[in-house]
Write a protein that holds these residues in place. Structure first.
Motif, PDB file in Angstrom:
ATOM      1  N   SER A 107      -2.171   3.630   6.906  1.00  0.00           N
ATOM      2  CA  SER A 107      -3.496   4.160   6.600  1.00  0.00           C
ATOM      3  C   SER A 107      -4.391   3.190   5.857  1.00  0.00           C
ATOM      4  O   SER A 107      -5.612   3.382   5.818  1.00  0.00           O
ATOM      5  CB  SER A 107      -3.359   5.437   5.757  1.00  0.00           C
ATOM      6  OG  SER A 107      -2.854   5.132   4.464  1.00  0.00           O
ATOM      7  N   HIS A 109      -4.184   2.941   2.658  1.00  0.00           N
ATOM      8  CA  HIS A 109      -4.441   3.629   1.395  1.00  0.00           C
ATOM      9  C   HIS A 109      -4.262   2.686   0.216  1.00  0.00           C
ATOM     10  O   HIS A 109      -3.301   1.923   0.144  1.00  0.00           O
ATOM     11  CB  HIS A 109      -3.488   4.812   1.255  1.00  0.00           C
ATOM     12  CG  HIS A 109      -3.573   5.507  -0.070  1.00  0.00           C
ATOM     13  ND1 HIS A 109      -4.626   6.314  -0.423  1.00  0.00           N
ATOM     14  CD2 HIS A 109      -2.732   5.497  -1.145  1.00  0.00           C
ATOM     15  CE1 HIS A 109      -4.431   6.787  -1.643  1.00  0.00           C
ATOM     16  NE2 HIS A 109      -3.284   6.319  -2.105  1.00  0.00           N
ATOM     17  N   GLN A 112      -3.834   4.787  -6.250  1.00  0.00           N
ATOM     18  CA  GLN A 112      -4.769   5.194  -7.290  1.00  0.00           C
ATOM     19  C   GLN A 112      -4.100   5.457  -8.630  1.00  0.00           C
ATOM     20  O   GLN A 112      -4.763   5.804  -9.600  1.00  0.00           O
ATOM     21  CB  GLN A 112      -5.524   6.442  -6.837  1.00  0.00           C
ATOM     22  CG  GLN A 112      -6.344   6.222  -5.572  1.00  0.00           C
ATOM     23  CD  GLN A 112      -7.092   7.469  -5.158  1.00  0.00           C
ATOM     24  OE1 GLN A 112      -7.780   8.095  -5.967  1.00  0.00           O
ATOM     25  NE2 GLN A 112      -6.957   7.845  -3.901  1.00  0.00           N
ATOM     26  N   HIS A 138      -3.096  11.925  -7.183  1.00  0.00           N
ATOM     27  CA  HIS A 138      -4.062  11.421  -6.198  1.00  0.00           C
ATOM     28  C   HIS A 138      -3.360  10.879  -4.961  1.00  0.00           C
ATOM     29  O   HIS A 138      -3.776  11.139  -3.825  1.00  0.00           O
ATOM     30  CB  HIS A 138      -4.914  10.306  -6.815  1.00  0.00           C
ATOM     31  CG  HIS A 138      -5.813  10.754  -7.920  1.00  0.00           C
ATOM     32  ND1 HIS A 138      -6.905  11.561  -7.707  1.00  0.00           N
ATOM     33  CD2 HIS A 138      -5.769  10.505  -9.253  1.00  0.00           C
ATOM     34  CE1 HIS A 138      -7.514  11.785  -8.867  1.00  0.00           C
ATOM     35  NE2 HIS A 138      -6.842  11.167  -9.817  1.00  0.00           N
ATOM     36  N   ASP A 139      -2.295  10.123  -5.163  1.00  0.00           N
ATOM     37  CA  ASP A 139      -1.602   9.494  -4.040  1.00  0.00           C
ATOM     38  C   ASP A 139      -0.776  10.505  -3.252  1.00  0.00           C
ATOM     39  O   ASP A 139      -0.665  10.402  -2.031  1.00  0.00           O
ATOM     40  CB  ASP A 139      -0.724   8.345  -4.550  1.00  0.00           C
ATOM     41  CG  ASP A 139      -1.553   7.261  -5.236  1.00  0.00           C
ATOM     42  OD1 ASP A 139      -2.549   6.825  -4.644  1.00  0.00           O
ATOM     43  OD2 ASP A 139      -1.214   6.881  -6.369  1.00  0.00           O
ATOM     44  N   LYS A 141      -1.593  13.688  -2.883  1.00  0.00           N
ATOM     45  CA  LYS A 141      -2.574  14.447  -2.109  1.00  0.00           C
ATOM     46  C   LYS A 141      -3.069  13.629  -0.914  1.00  0.00           C
ATOM     47  O   LYS A 141      -3.226  14.169   0.192  1.00  0.00           O
ATOM     48  CB  LYS A 141      -3.746  14.855  -2.987  1.00  0.00           C
ATOM     49  CG  LYS A 141      -4.737  15.799  -2.283  1.00  0.00           C
ATOM     50  CD  LYS A 141      -5.794  16.295  -3.230  1.00  0.00           C
ATOM     51  CE  LYS A 141      -6.778  17.238  -2.531  1.00  0.00           C
ATOM     52  NZ  LYS A 141      -6.163  18.545  -2.192  1.00  0.00           N
ATOM     53  N   ALA A 142      -3.297  12.341  -1.123  1.00  0.00           N
ATOM     54  CA  ALA A 142      -3.752  11.487  -0.026  1.00  0.00           C
ATOM     55  C   ALA A 142      -2.730  11.456   1.110  1.00  0.00           C
ATOM     56  O   ALA A 142      -3.096  11.485   2.291  1.00  0.00           O
ATOM     57  CB  ALA A 142      -4.025  10.069  -0.531  1.00  0.00           C
ATOM     58  N   TRP A 146      -3.564  12.874   4.877  1.00  0.00           N
ATOM     59  CA  TRP A 146      -3.424  11.957   6.016  1.00  0.00           C
ATOM     60  C   TRP A 146      -2.440  12.515   7.035  1.00  0.00           C
ATOM     61  O   TRP A 146      -2.672  12.447   8.238  1.00  0.00           O
ATOM     62  CB  TRP A 146      -2.959  10.591   5.520  1.00  0.00           C
ATOM     63  CG  TRP A 146      -2.766   9.569   6.595  1.00  0.00           C
ATOM     64  CD1 TRP A 146      -3.699   8.754   7.156  1.00  0.00           C
ATOM     65  CD2 TRP A 146      -1.523   9.239   7.247  1.00  0.00           C
ATOM     66  NE1 TRP A 146      -3.128   7.933   8.108  1.00  0.00           N
ATOM     67  CE2 TRP A 146      -1.795   8.218   8.179  1.00  0.00           C
ATOM     68  CE3 TRP A 146      -0.217   9.714   7.127  1.00  0.00           C
ATOM     69  CZ2 TRP A 146      -0.804   7.663   8.987  1.00  0.00           C
ATOM     70  CZ3 TRP A 146       0.769   9.159   7.929  1.00  0.00           C
ATOM     71  CH2 TRP A 146       0.466   8.143   8.842  1.00  0.00           C
TER      72      TRP A 146
END
Length: 311
Positions: A107, A109, A112, A138-139, A141-142, A146
């Motif tokens: 991704s 990414h 964070q 944060h990571d 959830k990302a 995705w």
């Protein structure tokens, strides 16, 4: 539900796959982000497929959320209150470090979390590929968002209510999310420390699925690692929680995490491998959302059974 997929052709950077058995969660093609090389595409597609196939249906219903008495010393686990949830799916296993790294590579990414590389350098054994991924909220959830984009489903972190309902095998009155609701270190839960077993301090979590699941078929929801959920943390939220599909408070208490830096706290559930007796189905923990607890991890949930944008 297990599904086998065979790659049949490539179209540019889009991998087209054909289904050989029925799947509730996947359409017949997966698109991995443009710009990844062929090998990364293959690993990412396999990872998405496997994580989606490991989703377990949790039929909705009503249950009493919170501490019925004596299960936790924390005041934020009361009062017990009725909650009603719709159907959802949740992953049977915690997400591994290997799968998280595949996501980052596929991704693009950007991590964070605060001090992520420092923690990896200081504790490389904790970031072993087969162990639950220690990441920030944060990571986590990302990753889930995705995953949903690739599978065309509404994937996210579970809400706190969803997590507890699943850990309790659809809201049953069980203290621990183990095979029988009790603790048997080395048999249905890891060998981590408990108040009755002084001197025993497990240094690392187990690989997901090491011990038997709870009756719903979910692994490691007590004691392995604390798991991020979507909700902000508020110590008195249970006094004002919505009854139907609660999503937590609108904001969390700000805490100082560095010079001139404040951020809200999020909820972690499930205890961890160094505190078995604190790993009940009702125990809550608050953690700043960009922190990386080494005794933490996460799993994802599916809130919408049909493809995104469809009924």
């Amino acid at each position: 539900m297990s599904t086998t997929w065979n790659v049949t052709q490539w179209t540019g950077m889009t991998m087209i796959a054909s289904r050989t058995s029925k799947s509730l969660l996947f359409s017949s093609s997966l698109t991995i982000l443009v710009g990844c090389d062929t090998i990364t595409n293959w690993y990412a597609t396999e990872m998405v497929q496997r994580n989606m196939d490991n989703m377990v249906l949790v039929e909705g219903g009503r249950f009493m959320m919170g501490n019925p008495g004596g299960w936790s010393v924390r005041k934020d686990t009361v009062p017990v209150h009725e909650v009603e949830l719709d159907d959802f799916y949740i992953q049977k296993y915690e997400v591994t470090q290997e799968d998280f790294e595949i996501f980052v590579e596929a991704s693009g990414h950007e991590i964070q979390a605060r001090f992520y590389e420092d923690k990896r350098n200081d504790s490389p054994e904790r970031f072993a590929p087969e162990l639950p991924a220690p990441v920030s909220w944060h990571d986590a959830k990302a990753f889930c968002l995705w995953l949903g984009e690739q599978a065309d489903r509404d994937v996210d972190l579970p809400t706190e209510a969803q997590w507890e309902y699943a850990a309790k095998s659809r809201g049953q009155t069980v203290r621990y999310a183990t095979s029988d609701g009790s603790l048997h270190p080395g048999q249905n839960i890891n060998e981590g420390s408990t108040l009755s077993r002084p001197g025993i301090d497990q240094e690392l979590p187990n690989s997901p699925g090491t011990y038997p699941p709870n009756p719903l078929g979910l692994y490691d929801m007590s004691s392995n690692v604390g798991e991020w959920v979507n909700d902000y943390y508020s110590p008195d939220y249970y006094r004002s929680s919505e009854r139907v599909n609660p999503e937590g408070p609108e904001a969390g208490k700000l805490v100082t995490v560095g010079p001139g830096i404040e951020e809200p706290e999020r909820v972690m559930r499930g205890g961890h491998y160094q505190d078995l007796t604190g790993s009940t189905t009702v125990t809550r923990r608050q953690v700043p959302e960009s922190s990386v607890p080494l005794n933490g991890g996460f799993r994802c949930a599916v809130n919408q059974l049909a493809p995104n944008g469809k009924d």
